[in-house]
Design a protein around this motif. Structure first.
Motif, PDB file in Angstrom:
ATOM      1  N   ALA A 178       0.833  -1.192   0.000  1.00  0.00           N
ATOM      2  CA  ALA A 178       0.000   0.000   0.000  1.00  0.00           C
ATOM      3  C   ALA A 178       0.869   1.243   0.000  1.00  0.00           C
ATOM      4  N   ALA A 179       1.899   1.225   0.832  1.00  0.00           N
ATOM      5  CA  ALA A 179       2.768   2.393   0.914  1.00  0.00           C
ATOM      6  C   ALA A 179       3.541   2.575  -0.390  1.00  0.00           C
ATOM      7  N   LEU A 180       4.109   1.466  -0.914  1.00  0.00           N
ATOM      8  CA  LEU A 180       4.854   1.570  -2.172  1.00  0.00           C
ATOM      9  C   LEU A 180       3.924   2.013  -3.290  1.00  0.00           C
ATOM     10  N   GLY A 181       2.673   1.546  -3.209  1.00  0.00           N
ATOM     11  CA  GLY A 181       1.701   1.853  -4.264  1.00  0.00           C
ATOM     12  C   GLY A 181       1.365   3.328  -4.361  1.00  0.00           C
ATOM     13  N   VAL A 182       1.479   4.069  -3.258  1.00  0.00           N
ATOM     14  CA  VAL A 182       1.222   5.512  -3.361  1.00  0.00           C
ATOM     15  C   VAL A 182       2.533   6.267  -3.536  1.00  0.00           C
ATOM     16  N   GLY A 183       3.584   5.556  -3.884  1.00  0.00           N
ATOM     17  CA  GLY A 183       4.822   6.233  -4.223  1.00  0.00           C
ATOM     18  C   GLY A 183       5.713   6.531  -3.040  1.00  0.00           C
ATOM     19  N   ALA A 184       5.577   5.749  -1.963  1.00  0.00           N
ATOM     20  CA  ALA A 184       6.515   5.909  -0.869  1.00  0.00           C
ATOM     21  C   ALA A 184       7.765   5.101  -1.210  1.00  0.00           C
ATOM     22  N   SER A 185       8.924   5.597  -0.777  1.00  0.00           N
ATOM     23  CA  SER A 185      10.144   4.811  -0.985  1.00  0.00           C
ATOM     24  C   SER A 185      10.133   3.665   0.013  1.00  0.00           C
ATOM     25  N   ALA A 205       8.230   3.516   3.518  1.00  0.00           N
ATOM     26  CA  ALA A 205       7.257   2.475   3.826  1.00  0.00           C
ATOM     27  C   ALA A 205       7.594   1.811   5.156  1.00  0.00           C
TER      28      ALA A 205
END
Lengths: 272, 577
Positions: B464-471, B475
């Protein structure tokens, strides 16, 4: 609950949608390997802008794998190797100079199981804009959160409890929250990996309705196991089988007049 | 599609029968086996609970007296001549005053008329060497007390304290005396003439006691002989037995009492006489508490007190015991909660020994340990779990971390000795080094617990975190770590509790020393709670046995608290996905 439009009527309207829109995502000879396993073989496909493209196919056919190539989510799998060319707006997304994290901010993703952060509803939506610095002030952030929740048609249900935990919502609401979270950073493309497989029919209908609204602003790619869903929501459909992209075309063509025998067998329920 | 039509062998079709004897027997067997298994489980639980109960109740029973202390609560004249002879009145002078002398004066006042160096020493021996400490604090806090009389608690010595706590000797009082008793003097060595044969029974009892003693010595001799002891080594014992038998056989005219038989004292005319020699009608003895007069005492107004335990088997001799009984009878002895136990360092005097030094040492040591372990352990776990590539090297590291967790703690102690003390030249016995050694010991535990906690965070949160563009780092630190924190904290607290109870590695780096001062820095010599318990348990004084049990209670309480905190954290922050 809102009444959802009759799927048959939707299908006919979609069938009339123009298919000559410019290409957003272009894949050429994409091969994916998981270690020694050749999971995706020579996939080439063009995905048009501002429309819904559905990937269908039996389990293990590589449709999710291909979807995850488009935002380089496969990079997180150590054994995964991607070959070939995938372009967004004509730019190679596997270019070493391109930062995959920034790519993912442009290509949002909604997952099979609703996965809101165990934080407040507000923080769930505000997280993306915060880390990407999309808001200059608290007021602006509030506006982004509200408009995202509105676009995900969740605002009316949660506006009074923005500080409640996102995990306390129902499954369908959670999935819409995930969609709101994704569109809060204004991606160009939204990837949806079986977004309704964990939801009941009513929640599914609301998500589908939402997709129909969102496709005017976003390029959407959806992986689905439900052929009815593909028929209802998508303008174009790609059929995968055993790692091969068998056939791609407008949804109405695929479902009414498939050229390949395997496609025909699949959509008529002979296997899968 | 099924293969039902595909041919091949088809086995005979059998269905589960309910009615046949065989099936019923099988059913009964199954029920029996289940019941047996349940019974084993319950039995195991009952046995475990019984042992736990026995352990805890034994520790509590032994330890509770250690939290209390007996004081002589007397009216004390804060004598200016002893405290502040020059009348300066400043804190330093007041602090330096001779409060022991003041306390002794108060004791002499409580039991007046005691004469002779020996007796006075015995009397003063009832007071602790720190008897005046509480008074000192009172006077320093309020200098106007100098010259006044105040009610102050004076600490009793550990022998007296233990005697009062354990009621160490049964005291039999014979008050229905039949004859008139006439003492010859009021102090010193006196004789008391008794009108009736009041001591006849006692003389007989003493004879019986002598016989029993001789018999028990004979038994000892026999036992030693059976074990192959030489005749020469037993000569002393045999001589003693012979002597006892001679005394037993001698005519019942005069019997000398010594430390081997029950002590007898005569309370008469407000004084107390320790009997040294007695005949049925005449006793000779030594005055412990002076008599008021030599007047005749009517029958029933005087009494015989028998201290059943022979003097040689007691920590408190007859004189001390007599003084203590006198003080108790006057209502001057009080048991109070021993706050000093928590505010004093170690001491050679049991009544002055406290656990503050060890507690502070433990806290300082654990601070060093947690300060090192938590960041290093958690960051190592995050790197290994989230970032490190999965290959041979990380596998090797993982295996070795697991191995380290199983290394005996004494080995870490030796490592600490070799590296921190000998190579780096760090100070011996210091909490800093103790903390470093314990950190080595606990680090693997924390890394393993943290990795387990990180692993238990569902991958959907990372996606979920990676999916919104978090490194990846965002994340992990924004989403995964907060969710893993309760598990990490639980592991850390349990690791700390482990470290708190650890003794062996600290022995190697010299934290096993007699240290009186409460440490105030990381490099000062210190000891820790379990080591303090170890040290005290080695000492022969019964008062230290009580202190040992009390310190164990404190240690267990701290451990239970820490584990309770871990459980509470886990329950409070437990999340469901």
């Amino acid at each position: 609950m809102d009444m959802r439009p009759d799927p048959l009527i939707m299908m006919t309207t979609q069938a009339q949608a123009p298919t000559t829109t410019p290409t957003k995502v272009a894949a050429k000879n994409v091969n994916v390997y998981y270690g020694a396993k050749h999971a995706l073989k020579d996939v080439s496909v063009d995905i048009p802008e501002k429309s819904v493209t559905a990937f269908i196919g039996p389990s293990g056919c590589g449709k999710s794998t291909f979807l995850r190539c488009i935002n380089r989510m496969n990079d997180t799998v150590a054994s995964c190797r991607v070959e070939g060319l995938i372009q967004i707006d004509g730019k190679d997304i596997y270019d070493p100079a391109l930062d995959p994290v920034q790519l993912r901010a442009r290509v949002g993703m909604v997952f099979q199981k609703p996965n809101p952060f165990p934080k407040s509803i507000y923080d769930n939506v505000a997280y993306g804009p915060r880390i990407h610095g999309l808001s200059k002030s608290k007021v602006e952030l509030d506006q982004i959160v509200e408009s995202s929740l509105r676009k995900a048609s969740l605002w009316e249900e949660v506006k009074d409890r923005l500080n409640d935990s996102g995990t306390g919502l129902s499954g369908g609401q959670q999935q819409r929250l995930c969609i709101a979270r994704t569109i809060a950073i204004n991606p160009e493309i939204i990837l949806m990996d079986e977004p309704c497989s964990a939801l009941d029919p009513i929640a599914t209908a609301r998500i589908e309705e939402l997709m129909e609204e969102l496709r005017h602003n976003f390029t959407m790619i959806i992986v689905t196991h439900s052929m009815q869903q593909a028929a209802r929501v998508s303008q174009r459909t790609a059929f995968f089988h055993l790692g091969i992209l068998v056939e791609t075309g407008s949804t109405s063509d695929i479902f009414t007049n498939p050229t390949d025998k395997r496609t025909q067998d699949y959509i008529t329920g002979r296997f899968g | 599609m099924t293969d039902i039509t595909a041919g091949g062998v088809s086995p005979p079709i059998r269905r589960v029968e309910f009615e046949t004897a065989e099936s019923k027997a099988r059913l009964r067997r199954r029920y029996r086996s289940e019941a047996r298994f349940k019974a084993y489980g319950i039995a195991a639980l009952v046995v475990a609970a019984a042992f736990l109960f026995a352990l805890l109740s034994s520790i509590v029973m032994r330890g509770i007296p250690g939290f209390f202390q007996h004081y002589l609560v007397a009216d004390v004249l804060v004598d200016a001549a002893k405290i502040d002879p020059e009348g300066k009145g400043d804190a330093a002078t007041l602090r330096a005053g001779d409060y022991t002398a003041v306390a002794r004066a108060a004791l002499a006042e409580a039991i007046p008329g005691v004469e002779g160096r020996q007796l006075k020493r015995e009397l003063n021996g009832l007071l602790s060497s720190g008897a005046g400490d509480a008074l000192r604090e009172m006077v320093v806090a309020d200098p106007s007390l100098v010259g006044q009389r105040v009610k102050a608690p004076l600490l009793l010595a550990d022998e007296a304290d233990v005697f009062l706590k354990t009621s160490g000797t049964k005291i039999r009082v014979i008050s229905d005396t039949r004859g008139i008793a006439t003492p010859s003097a009021t102090t010193g060595e006196i004789s008391i003439l008794v009108g009736a044969n009041d001591f006849a029974d006692d003389v007989a009892l003493v004879k019986a006691e002598l016989k029993a003693l001789a018999d028990s010595i004979d038994e000892t001799i026999a036992r030693r002989k059976a074990r192959g002891a030489t005749v020469e080594s037993l000569a002393d014992l045999e001589r003693e037995a012979t002597e006892l038998r001679r005394r037993h056989a001698a005519a019942a005219t005069s019997e000398r009492l010594d430390a081997k038989t029950a002590s007898r004292l005569v309370a008469i005319n407000g004084g107390l006489v320790k009997v040294k020699e007695m005949t049925p009608t005449l006793v000779k003895g030594e005055v412990i508490i002076p008599l008021k007069s030599t007047a005749d005492a009517a029958p029933g107004t005087w009494e015989i007190r028998v201290y059943e335990t022979p003097e040689s088997n007691r920590n408190l001799n007859d004189r001390g015991l007599a003084f203590l009984e006198e003080l108790k009878a006057k209502g001057l002895v009080e048991s109070q909660f021993n706050f000093a136990f928590f505010t004093r360092g170690d001491s050679r005097e049991a009544e002055l020994a406290g656990i503050q030094g060890a507690l502070v040492g433990s806290i300082l040591t654990l601070l060093v340990t947690i300060g090192l372990c938590l960041p290093i352990g958690v960051l190592a776990a995050i790197y290994l779990e989230e970032f490190a590539p999965k290959n041979r090297i990380t596998e090797l590291i993982e295996i070795n971390i697991n191995n380290l967790a199983a290394v005996p703690s004494i080995v870490f102690g030796l490592l600490g000795l070799a590296v921190f003390l000998n190579f780096f030249g760090m100070p011996r016995s210091a909490p800093l080094v103790g903390g470093l050694v314990l950190a080595l010991l606990v680090l693997p535990t924390i890394i393993i617990a943290s990795r387990a906690a990180l692993k238990s965070v569902p991958p959907s949160i990372r996606e979920a975190a990676l999916g919104v563009g978090a490194s990846k780092q965002q994340a992990v630190f924004h989403h995964v770590l907060p969710l893993a924190m309760p598990g990490i904290m639980t592991g850390t607290i349990i690791g700390m509790a482990h470290a708190l109870g650890e003794t062996a590695p600290l022995l190697m780096i010299g934290m096993i020393a007699f240290i009186v001062d409460v440490p105030s820095s990381l490099t000062q010599a210190a000891t820790v709670l379990p080591v303090q318990i170890f040290l005290w348990s080695d000492l022969p004084e019964p008062a230290f046995k009580m202190k040992t049990a009390a310190a164990i209670i404190v240690l267990l309480a701290v451990l239970f608290l820490m584990n309770g905190l871990a459980i509470w954290l886990r329950k409070k922050f437990e999340r469901r996905w």
